[in-house]
Design a protein around this motif. Structure first.
Motif, PDB file in Angstrom:
ATOM      1  N   UNK A 145      10.329   3.093  17.532  1.00 51.69           N
ATOM      2  CA  UNK A 145       9.691   1.950  18.184  1.00 51.69           C
ATOM      3  C   UNK A 145      10.589   0.716  18.193  1.00 51.69           C
ATOM      4  N   UNK A 146      11.330   0.490  17.104  1.00 51.29           N
ATOM      5  CA  UNK A 146      12.103  -0.760  17.011  1.00 51.29           C
ATOM      6  C   UNK A 146      13.556  -0.619  17.472  1.00 51.29           C
ATOM      7  N   UNK A 163       6.616  -4.876   8.096  1.00 55.66           N
ATOM      8  CA  UNK A 163       7.205  -6.194   7.813  1.00 55.66           C
ATOM      9  C   UNK A 163       8.725  -6.146   7.843  1.00 55.66           C
ATOM     10  N   UNK A 164       9.305  -5.023   7.427  1.00 56.78           N
ATOM     11  CA  UNK A 164      10.762  -4.930   7.430  1.00 56.78           C
ATOM     12  C   UNK A 164      11.272  -4.330   8.744  1.00 56.78           C
ATOM     13  N   UNK A 165      10.516  -3.408   9.329  1.00 57.04           N
ATOM     14  CA  UNK A 165      10.964  -2.844  10.616  1.00 57.04           C
ATOM     15  C   UNK A 165      10.946  -3.894  11.725  1.00 57.04           C
ATOM     16  N   UNK A 191       3.428  -3.955  13.963  1.00 58.20           N
ATOM     17  CA  UNK A 191       4.630  -4.782  14.109  1.00 58.20           C
ATOM     18  C   UNK A 191       4.289  -6.193  14.583  1.00 58.20           C
ATOM     19  N   UNK A 192       3.260  -6.301  15.412  1.00 56.47           N
ATOM     20  CA  UNK A 192       2.861  -7.623  15.931  1.00 56.47           C
ATOM     21  C   UNK A 192       2.247  -8.497  14.847  1.00 56.47           C
ATOM     22  N   UNK A 193       1.691  -7.865  13.813  1.00 53.45           N
ATOM     23  CA  UNK A 193       1.008  -8.634  12.765  1.00 53.45           C
ATOM     24  C   UNK A 193       1.939  -9.065  11.637  1.00 53.45           C
TER      25      UNK A 193
END
Length: 272
Positions: free
Chosen positions: A145-146, A63-65, A33-35
Motif C-alpha cells: 500500500x505504501x 503509524x510507522x508505515x 494509514x489515514x488515522x
C-alpha cells in the motif's frame, strides 16, 4: 508436472490476521494509514513494526508505515525479517518460492539478493519455514500500500545470533533503494500495567541501539538485535513512533501483547 516447489508462496493468514477480501483489506489499510499523525521525518533506512492481527496491532504498524509514503518511489527492495513461530529452523531461512502472494497481488522475491547471501552459512533455503509464518506476511499488505513497486528479500529468522543477522543485513545494506523491515511484537500476555513498564524499558534499549534484548521482551529479539548491531555500525538514529499494546486497541487489559513502531535513519530529528 512432478513434485516441484510451488513458485508462489500463497497467503497463509488472510481472513485470520487481516481481511481476505482485497477490497476490504485495501479500505482497512487506507483507514489505518489515514488515522496516523504524519510529521515530517528523515527517510527511514529501517523500521520495526508489530505483526499481530490488524485489529490488535494495525494502528501501531500504520503509524510507522505512513512515514514511508513520502518515499514510495525511492524504495525498490525490502529486506523483511521476522521470527519463526511455527516451524523451527537454524539460521535465517529464505524461500525457494519466487513470489509471495497477498489479496493485494504478488510480490517478486529478489533473486539477485538471495544469490548475494547464498554463500553465508547461516542462510538456508526452506519453504516449510515460510509456509505458515505470519510475522512476515502481515507486513506485506502494508508494504504493497505504501510503496509503488519493490522486490522482497524474505528472511524467517530462527535459532541464530544477532551477529549472524547483522552479517546478512550488511551484505544487502545498499543505499536509498533498500529498506529494512523487522517484524516483532514486544511483551506477551502480561497485565496491562506490567506490559507498559516492560515495553517502556524495551523501547529505551532499542532507542539506545542496545542489542541485548531477550525473547521475553520481543519475540523478534534476534532480528531486532541484529538490526541494532548494524544500525550502530552505520551510525543510524532510532526514533520511537508508537508504543501501545492490545489493551489500548482491542480492549481486554488482563493479558496484553505489546507493540512498538520505530524508525532508524541516518539523520536525527526532522527533515527541514
Amino acid at each position: 508436472m512432478t513434485q516441484s516447489t510451488p513458485r508462489i508462496r500463497p497467503a497463509a493468514v488472510a481472513n485470520m490476521f487481516y481481511p481476505g477480501s482485497s477490497t476490504v483489506l485495501a479500505s482497512d489499510l487506507r483507514r489505518l494509514l489515514a488515522h496516523t499523525a504524519h510529521p515530517p521525518a528523515p527517510r527511514p533506512k529501517a523500521i520495526i513494526a508489530p505483526h499481530a492481527g490488524y485489529v490488535y496491532s494495525g494502528p501501531i504498524a500504520a503509524s510507522v508505515y505512513a512515514l514511508l509514503e513520502d518515499w514510495r518511489d525511492r524504495v525498490q527492495r525490502v529486506l523483511l525479517l521476522g521470527p519463526t513461530h511455527r516451524v523451527a529452523v537454524n539460521g535465517l531461512a529464505v524461500p525457494a518460492a519466487t513470489s509471495f502472494a497477498t489479496p493485494l497481488g504478488e510480490i517478486p522475491v529478489d533473486q539477485e539478493a538471495l544469490a548475494a547471501i547464498a554463500h553465508l552459512p547461516q542462510v538456508v533455503v526452506s519453504d516449510a519455514a515460510h509456509a505458515p509464518e505470519h510475522s512476515l506476511e502481515v507486513q506485506l499488505p502494508f508494504l504493497q500500500t505504501v510503496l509503488t513497486t519493490f522486490t522482497l528479500v524474505p528472511l524467517a529468522v530462527g535459532r541464530t545470533s544477532a551477529a549472524a543477522v547483522a552479517e546478512v543485513l550488511e551484505c544487502l545494506w545498499g543505499g536509498d533503494e533498500t529498506l529494512i523491515v523487522i517484524s516483532s511484537d514486544l511483551s506477551h500476555y502480561l497485565p496491562y500495567a506490567a506490559a507498559r513498564e516492560i515495553d517502556g524499558d524495551t523501547a529505551r534499549h532499542i532507542l539506545a541501539l542496545d542489542p541485548h534484548l531477550d525473547h521475553q521482551q520481543a519475540c523478534g529479539a534476534t532480528p531486532v538485535n541484529g538490526l541494532l548491531l548494524a544500525a550502530r555500525r552505520h551510525g543510524l538514529h532510532a526514533k520511537m513512533i508508537d508504543l501501545r499494546n492490545s489493551g489500548d486497541t482491542a480492549g481486554d487489559r488482563s493479558r496484553v501483547v505489546g507493540y512498538g513502531a520505530f524508525t532508524f535513519s541516518a539523520e536525527s530529528g526532522h527533515a527541514h
